[in-house]
Motif scaffolding. Sequence first.
Motif, short mmCIF file in Angstrom:
data_model
loop_
_atom_site.label_atom_id
_atom_site.label_comp_id
_atom_site.label_asym_id
_atom_site.label_seq_id
_atom_site.Cartn_x
_atom_site.Cartn_y
_atom_site.Cartn_z
N ASP A 107 -1.01 -0.04 11.18
CA ASP A 107 -2.28 0.63 10.91
C ASP A 107 -2.08 1.85 10.00
O ASP A 107 -0.99 2.08 9.48
CB ASP A 107 -2.97 1.02 12.22
CG ASP A 107 -2.07 1.92 13.08
OD1 ASP A 107 -1.19 2.60 12.51
OD2 ASP A 107 -2.25 1.93 14.32
N ASP A 108 -3.15 2.62 9.84
CA ASP A 108 -3.10 3.77 8.92
C ASP A 108 -2.09 4.82 9.34
O ASP A 108 -1.54 5.53 8.50
CB ASP A 108 -4.49 4.41 8.81
CG ASP A 108 -5.42 3.59 7.92
OD1 ASP A 108 -4.91 2.73 7.18
OD2 ASP A 108 -6.63 3.82 7.96
N ARG A 131 0.82 -1.22 0.00
CA ARG A 131 0.00 0.00 0.00
C ARG A 131 0.85 1.26 0.00
O ARG A 131 0.41 2.31 -0.47
CB ARG A 131 -0.96 -0.01 1.19
CG ARG A 131 -2.11 -1.00 0.96
CD ARG A 131 -3.13 -1.00 2.08
NE ARG A 131 -3.76 0.30 2.30
CZ ARG A 131 -4.56 0.57 3.32
NH1 ARG A 131 -4.79 -0.36 4.23
NH2 ARG A 131 -5.10 1.77 3.45
N LEU A 162 1.09 3.88 7.78
CA LEU A 162 1.06 4.16 6.35
C LEU A 162 1.31 5.65 6.10
O LEU A 162 2.10 6.05 5.23
CB LEU A 162 -0.33 3.76 5.81
CG LEU A 162 -0.51 3.61 4.31
CD1 LEU A 162 0.45 2.58 3.73
CD2 LEU A 162 -1.96 3.20 4.01
N ARG A 163 0.67 6.50 6.93
CA ARG A 163 0.82 7.95 6.78
C ARG A 163 2.25 8.37 7.08
O ARG A 163 2.84 9.20 6.40
CB ARG A 163 -0.14 8.64 7.76
CG ARG A 163 -0.92 9.78 7.17
CD ARG A 163 -1.95 10.28 8.15
NE ARG A 163 -1.36 10.59 9.43
CZ ARG A 163 -1.93 10.31 10.61
NH1 ARG A 163 -3.09 9.70 10.66
NH2 ARG A 163 -1.33 10.64 11.73
#
Lengths: 214, 214
Positions: free
Chosen positions: A40-41, A9, A44-45
């Motif tokens: 978690d997100d 991702r 990713l950020r």
Amino acid sequence: MRLAELSERSGVSTATIKYYLREGLLAPGHRVSATQADYDDAHLRRLRLIRALIQIGRVPVATARQVLAHVDDESLGQTIRLGAALWEMPHEPEPDESDPETAVVRAEVDRLLERLGWSTARELGTLSPNHRVLTATMVRLKHLGYPVDADTLLPYAQELGRLAVLDLDRLEEWPTPGEKVEAAVAGAVLFEPVLLSLRRLAQEEESARRFGLE
Amino acid sequence: MRLAELSERSGVSTATIKYYLREGLLAPGHRVSATQADYDDAHLRRLRLIRALIQIGRVPVATARQVLAHVDDESLGQTIRLGAALWEMPHEPEPDESDPETAVVRAEVDRLLERLGWSTARELGTLSPNHRVLTATMVRLKHLGYPVDADTLLPYAQELGRLAVLDLDRLEEWPTPGEKVEAAVAGAVLFEPVLLSLRRLAQEEESARRFGLE
């Protein structure tokens, strides 16, 4: 998500993600077994921001770590936290204090800030790397035979003040203080090249308006 | 003036001046004897510009020669002459045409230009390196997970349009077309770092205004 999905991702290889984890740029995942962790997100950020800093901003890994430490420091007020993260970024040129022109130009910068009524910029003064870089750059221009003074810069600074309002408006759209600081860092690195291209296009447009196109 | 005085007044060593003469960056002086030549203010001004290009702009010598050829080409109209000189400067990144995002982002750039009513920018299109650099930069931001669209850029472009009016006003103060083009080239190289520092100072000011300083 597992490491493989985080890699897919984010577009960052698993080897590089492991390197960022070892270097402390990325927080460890949540352990789900002896050999597996869950991401978690927020991971990713953060990975997105690390890529922006290192790949586009060409910020050294040690510097990126310091920038990110300020991004994560919830004990700081918002302005200081924004400032601290951006102030850790590489800045050059630094003023040469042995050059007598440095004091002359610094006084001109302060005159400009006074006319603008930018009280923060005056309070921070040479604490801010931006004040120092502006001074050092103007000294270089002066030595090259292209001096710029406060009168010339005043209308530019006023326009850039209006742009800063837009910048902060965009920042306020992010829900949490942490995301705001992340967006500010990403914006400093990534948005400036966009603005410089737009500025050149605007100049071409204005030039054609005045002088025609043949 | 003689070579020694040109060196002293420009701050460029005689060896470097001779190198620029050999490389065709600087026009020969007016011969006054078999071994001596006379230089004038135009030489001094040109030397200043060469230093700006090479020392600050880090433009390769061959590129500087092409930029200066356009500065001197009086057969060109003013807009083309300004554009040609600036277009010869190094530009990167260039769009990757094998990337499907390039066409998507280019359409977004064109949508922005249409909304701005910048007819020249649309006529020139990808002829202009500025159009290509803007597209390529926006593609990079998109891949990094920080997409920017025409809606976001529109108010920035409008402010930068007002800055371009100031730029061209400053340019018009130079008496001859040749000096105007020289000033435009110097401005592109030297003025952008000043504007970026001012922009960061403006952001600090606006941030303190909104969030306070603790």
